[in-house]
Write a protein that holds these residues in place. Structure first.
Motif, PDB file in Angstrom:
ATOM      1  N   PHE A  51       3.828   2.402   2.563  1.00  0.00           N
ATOM      2  CA  PHE A  51       2.429   2.803   2.329  1.00  0.00           C
ATOM      3  C   PHE A  51       1.908   2.640   0.828  1.00  0.00           C
ATOM      4  N   ASP A  52       2.538   3.476  -0.132  1.00  0.00           N
ATOM      5  CA  ASP A  52       2.173   3.134  -1.458  1.00  0.00           C
ATOM      6  C   ASP A  52       2.242   1.970  -1.933  1.00  0.00           C
ATOM      7  N   PRO A  53       3.081   1.192  -1.791  1.00  0.00           N
ATOM      8  CA  PRO A  53       2.992  -0.237  -2.335  1.00  0.00           C
ATOM      9  C   PRO A  53       2.088  -0.870  -2.042  1.00  0.00           C
ATOM     10  N   TYR A  54       1.060  -0.818  -0.914  1.00  0.00           N
ATOM     11  CA  TYR A  54      -0.179  -1.386  -0.616  1.00  0.00           C
ATOM     12  C   TYR A  54      -0.913  -1.141  -1.834  1.00  0.00           C
ATOM     13  N   PHE A  55      -1.222   0.109  -2.297  1.00  0.00           N
ATOM     14  CA  PHE A  55      -2.251   0.358  -3.277  1.00  0.00           C
ATOM     15  C   PHE A  55      -1.926  -0.286  -4.472  1.00  0.00           C
ATOM     16  N   ASN A  56      -0.545  -0.270  -4.784  1.00  0.00           N
ATOM     17  CA  ASN A  56       0.025  -1.140  -6.021  1.00  0.00           C
ATOM     18  C   ASN A  56      -0.309  -2.367  -6.136  1.00  0.00           C
ATOM     19  N   GLY A  88      -7.902   3.523 -13.702  1.00  0.00           N
ATOM     20  CA  GLY A  88      -7.229   3.707 -15.046  1.00  0.00           C
ATOM     21  C   GLY A  88      -6.677   4.906 -15.502  1.00  0.00           C
ATOM     22  N   GLY A  89      -7.225   5.832 -15.293  1.00  0.00           N
ATOM     23  CA  GLY A  89      -6.831   7.164 -15.682  1.00  0.00           C
ATOM     24  C   GLY A  89      -6.063   7.996 -14.709  1.00  0.00           C
ATOM     25  N   THR A  90      -5.847   7.676 -13.452  1.00  0.00           N
ATOM     26  CA  THR A  90      -5.040   8.257 -12.403  1.00  0.00           C
ATOM     27  C   THR A  90      -3.953   7.476 -11.818  1.00  0.00           C
ATOM     28  N   TRP A 582      -4.221  10.894   6.015  1.00  0.00           N
ATOM     29  CA  TRP A 582      -4.025  10.169   4.745  1.00  0.00           C
ATOM     30  C   TRP A 582      -2.910   9.049   4.355  1.00  0.00           C
ATOM     31  N   ASP A 583      -2.229   9.248   5.477  1.00  0.00           N
ATOM     32  CA  ASP A 583      -0.811   8.556   5.186  1.00  0.00           C
ATOM     33  C   ASP A 583      -1.384   6.834   5.299  1.00  0.00           C
ATOM     34  N   TYR A 584      -2.453   6.557   5.849  1.00  0.00           N
ATOM     35  CA  TYR A 584      -2.843   5.159   6.398  1.00  0.00           C
ATOM     36  C   TYR A 584      -4.109   4.819   5.381  1.00  0.00           C
ATOM     37  N   ASN A 601      -2.813   9.265  -2.483  1.00  0.00           N
ATOM     38  CA  ASN A 601      -2.942   9.733  -3.730  1.00  0.00           C
ATOM     39  C   ASN A 601      -2.930  11.511  -3.579  1.00  0.00           C
ATOM     40  N   THR A 602      -3.651  11.879  -2.383  1.00  0.00           N
ATOM     41  CA  THR A 602      -3.604  13.417  -2.297  1.00  0.00           C
ATOM     42  C   THR A 602      -3.973  14.190  -3.571  1.00  0.00           C
TER      43      THR A 602
END
Length: 747
Positions: A51-56, A88-90, A582-584, A601-602
């Protein structure tokens, strides 16, 4: 003279051959580390995992398309609607900047790879770098043999493979390399006292800060080791050079990272480094005064320095307490408090406790993730104490802390893996050295005294390498010259030792026992290799976005997630808002390009609690909450048909707990009752109502295997103006409801 020159030539030739062989072995270890992580691409396809890698991946796309300045100032209005997020700040920018740099470098060399391809293969590339960094670190502790063994073990360890397979584009992909390399540069500075390596250590720490929030492990472990050296009387100028520049330069560089900022000096995770910084300066001042004053004057100066030092420490502590007194968590983050108190998150922050990575591991997971290394770690610890050096004491402290933290949070098994590989490499190297030396000593073809002397010299050099390395740094150049001249004078006079003396000195084991021991060690390593290959191919290669299952009629592939995101992308408006747990969130934004209410990001517990309250409320109340957030579609995951265990029903109690933490009318006991006769295949239990009809939502899409279901909010009905029409409508609706025996729809 000619014989000594020939002997020196043989030694230099042997050293050169050993260096070339070590280089080739390291090259093969890098190839192994890269290739063992490609099972996911070979068996499935080149796709981003989890899941997180898709944001990256989405952030990296933006960076390569718009440039770094737009990246720092990017306000993302497609997440956390209606709040948005300043990217950029988070975000920790290390992974994104690394992959973006690789992309620009490859394209400048006319190698046209897509951003997705670069992101998929970033983790396997850096796993090879991490293996080489492990070699360098272990070499500083126990020599080349232990370094090569540890590097080979890390290249295959399942715990590291789980977060670095091809497609696992997460922060840990580059952070573990940065962690190991920072520790290596610290030990290199500690062994050499070089300011050059101290500066590189600060830069490596800066890269670690950019890459992962786990950098706080470094800035607490190193001060603990420095304090341990001071307490045990191992202070030296090399220790000061290794630590002081790291605190000053490293903290200044860490404050440049926007997501860290003034937290580098304002949060409790960093205070230990500042206190030890003051202590090491007090100790350095004491040693300096001792060298220039007489013993009588030194006692007076010592009392003065200690008094001033204690006063400064107390003042520093008072300032730090004043800084954190206003914080309800005393300056600690929620995850840090969860590590110090494993029950903290479950009591006060259910959003942290709901993450599966933050749960404590089970005992079988240790055998799964580090396998036989768990049994070699104690032997490695014992080997570090013979002899004990500054570097070996650091490794022992590292393993002790990492074992504790991995026992609190399963995600930190990733931090344990390098320490386990280092100590296991030391244990295996020392064991092979003892057993092979015993075999070599007792072979008939090598019983000649000349061969024995050569073998004794080489083995003695290996055994005493660390002692010489430790002692030579303490000696002055004059003393070293004197020792060399004395050794040269004594060499012609010394008599060759007898075979019985050599046997006693080398602690030679029986020939048969040595053969059996070597065979068992090889068998142990072979078992480890087989387990690691199986874990890489079967356990950790499957991407979570594409699921598979095996049955009697063959392999079944469940591609429901991408099917649902593709439907959202092609059948909804660009500005439509999608609500889900939030997982998706990251996947919905990256793959469907739609605005989400919450994501992984929670950072805003109240916003997540609002969605959790909507998910756990009756239909009308849920409709009102979603309608107030301008939501048009609701995405839910259902695994009851195909047996997918990580669906929204499995996470439902966490929705209730998180929602109840903000909205008191949501109480967990209200949802823990059995009042129906339906069967859930995943949980193998009977559930509530089977047949119901939705009033405020309509089902608009269900994937092929029913795993993802998308519902659309029905618009509110128009109100009828006028008193007569309103009363007439009320009368007719009441009559109709009485006829049907159902509740009136208020809309």
């Amino acid at each position: 003279m000619a014989a000594s020159d020939a002997h020196k030539g043989d030694v230099s030739m042997r050293n050169a051959f050993g260096s070339v062989l070590a280089f080739l072995i390291l090259l093969l270890i890098g190839v192994l580390a890269f290739s063992i992580r490609l099972f996911s691409v070979i068996k499935y396809e080149s796709v981003i995992h989890e899941f997180d890698p898709y944001f990256n991946y989405r952030v990296t796309q933006f960076l390569t398309k718009n440039g770094i300045y737009d990246f720092w100032n990017w306000f993302d209005d497609r997440t956390w609607y209606p709040l948005g997020r300043v990217i950029g700040g988070t975000v920790y920018p290390g992974l994104t900047l690394t992959a973006g740099t690789l992309y620009w470098l490859l394209n400048s060399l006319n190698i046209p790879l897509s951003v997705e391809t670069v992101c998929v293969f970033t983790a396997p590339i850096f796993s090879a770098f991490a293996s080489w960094a492990t070699y360098l670190l272990t070499k500083e502790v126990k020599g080349v043999g232990a370094g090569l063994t540890a590097a080979a073990l890390l290249a295959m360890v399942p715990s590291y493979i789980s977060r670095s397979v091809a497609g696992s584009y997460d922060n840990e992909a580059v952070a573990i390399f940065a962690l190991i390399f920072t520790f290596y540069l610290y030990l290199k500075t500690l062994n050499t006292g070089s300011l050059f390596y101290a500066t590189l250590n600060s830069l490596s720490y800066f890269y670690m800060v950019c890459s992962w929030g786990g950098y706080t492990f470094i800035i607490n472990l190193i001060p603990m080791h420095v304090l341990l050296c001071i307490v045990t009387g191992r202070y030296s100028s090399r220790l000061y050079i290794a630590y002081a520049p790291l605190v000053v330069l490293g903290t200044l560089l860490a404050a440049l990272v926007p997501v860290v900022g003034f937290n580098a000096v304002m949060t409790s995770e960093h205070f230990a480094s500042f206190l030890v910084f003051i202590i090491i300066h007090v100790v350095a001042l004491v040693y300096y005064i001792k060298g220039i004053l007489s013993p009588k004057m030194f006692k007076v100066a010592l009392a003065l320095v200690v008094s001033v030092g204690l006063a400064v420490c107390f003042a520093m502590v008072a300032v730090l307490i004043a800084l954190v007194a206003s914080s309800p968590t005393k300056g600690w983050s929620g995850r840090s408090l969860s590590l110090l108190d494993p029950t903290y998150a479950s009591k006060y922050i259910p959003i942290i406790a709901s993450v599966s990575e933050h749960q404590p591991p089970t005992w079988p997971s240790y055998f799964m993730d580090i396998n036989v290394l768990a049994f070699l770690i104690p032997a490695g610890i014992i080997a570090c104490f013979s002899p004990l050096s500054d570097a070996s004491s650091f490794v022992v402290l590292y393993i002790v802390l990492s074992v504790y933290f991995s026992g609190v949070m399963v995600r930190l098994m990733l931090v344990l893996a390098p320490a386990a590989c280092i100590l296991s490499g030391i244990a295996l190297s020392q064991a092979f050295d003892v057993f092979t030396r015993s075999i070599k000593f007792q072979l008939p073809s090598l019983s000649d005294h000349s061969h024995i002397d050569a073998g004794d010299a080489s083995s003695e050099n290996v055994v005493l390498d660390d002692t010489i390395k430790t002692d030579k740094s303490e000696d002055t150049p004059k003393e070293r010259t004197t020792k060399r001249s004395k050794k040269k004078e004594k060499e012609p006079v010394e008599k060759p030792p007898s075979k019985s003396q050599l046997k006693k000195r080398l602690s030679v084991l029986p020939f048969e026992a040595s053969i059996v021991a070597v065979f068992l060690l090889v068998l142990l390593v072979a078992f480890y290799v087989v387990h690691c290959v199986w874990a890489a191919a079967e356990a950790y290669s499957a991407p979570s976005i594409v699921l598979t299952s095996h049955s009697n009629d063959g392999l079944h592939v469940f591609d429901d997630f991408r099917e649902a995101y593709a439907w959202l992308s092609h059948n909804t408006d660009v500005d439509d808002k999608v609500a889900s747990w939030w997982d998706y969130g990251y996947q919905t934004t990256a793959m469907a390009n739609r605005t989400v209410i919450v994501d992984n990001n929670t950072w805003n517990n109240t916003h997540i609690a609002t969605v959790g309250t909507a998910m756990s409320s009756p239909e009308k109340a849920a409709w009102e909450i979603f309608h107030s957030l301008d939501v048009k579609y609701v995405l839910v995951v259902f695994g009851g048909l195909v047996g997918y265990p990580s669906d929204d029903i499995n996470k439902f109690l966490w929705m209730v707990r998180i929602g109840g933490g903000v909205f008191p009318h949501i109480k967990e006991p209200d949802y823990l009752r059995d009042d129906g006769k339906a069967f859930d295949r995943v949980r193998r239990t009977e559930i509530g109502k089977k047949y119901f009809k939705l009033t405020h939502f309509e089902e608009v899409f269900t994937t092929h295997h029913w795993m993802v279901r998308i519902y659309k909010l029905k618009p509110p009905k128009n109100r009828i103006r006028g008193k007569n029409k309103r009363s007439k409508s009320k009368t007719s609706s009441t009559t109709t409801s009485k006829r049907k025996g159902t509740r009136r729809n208020p809309f």
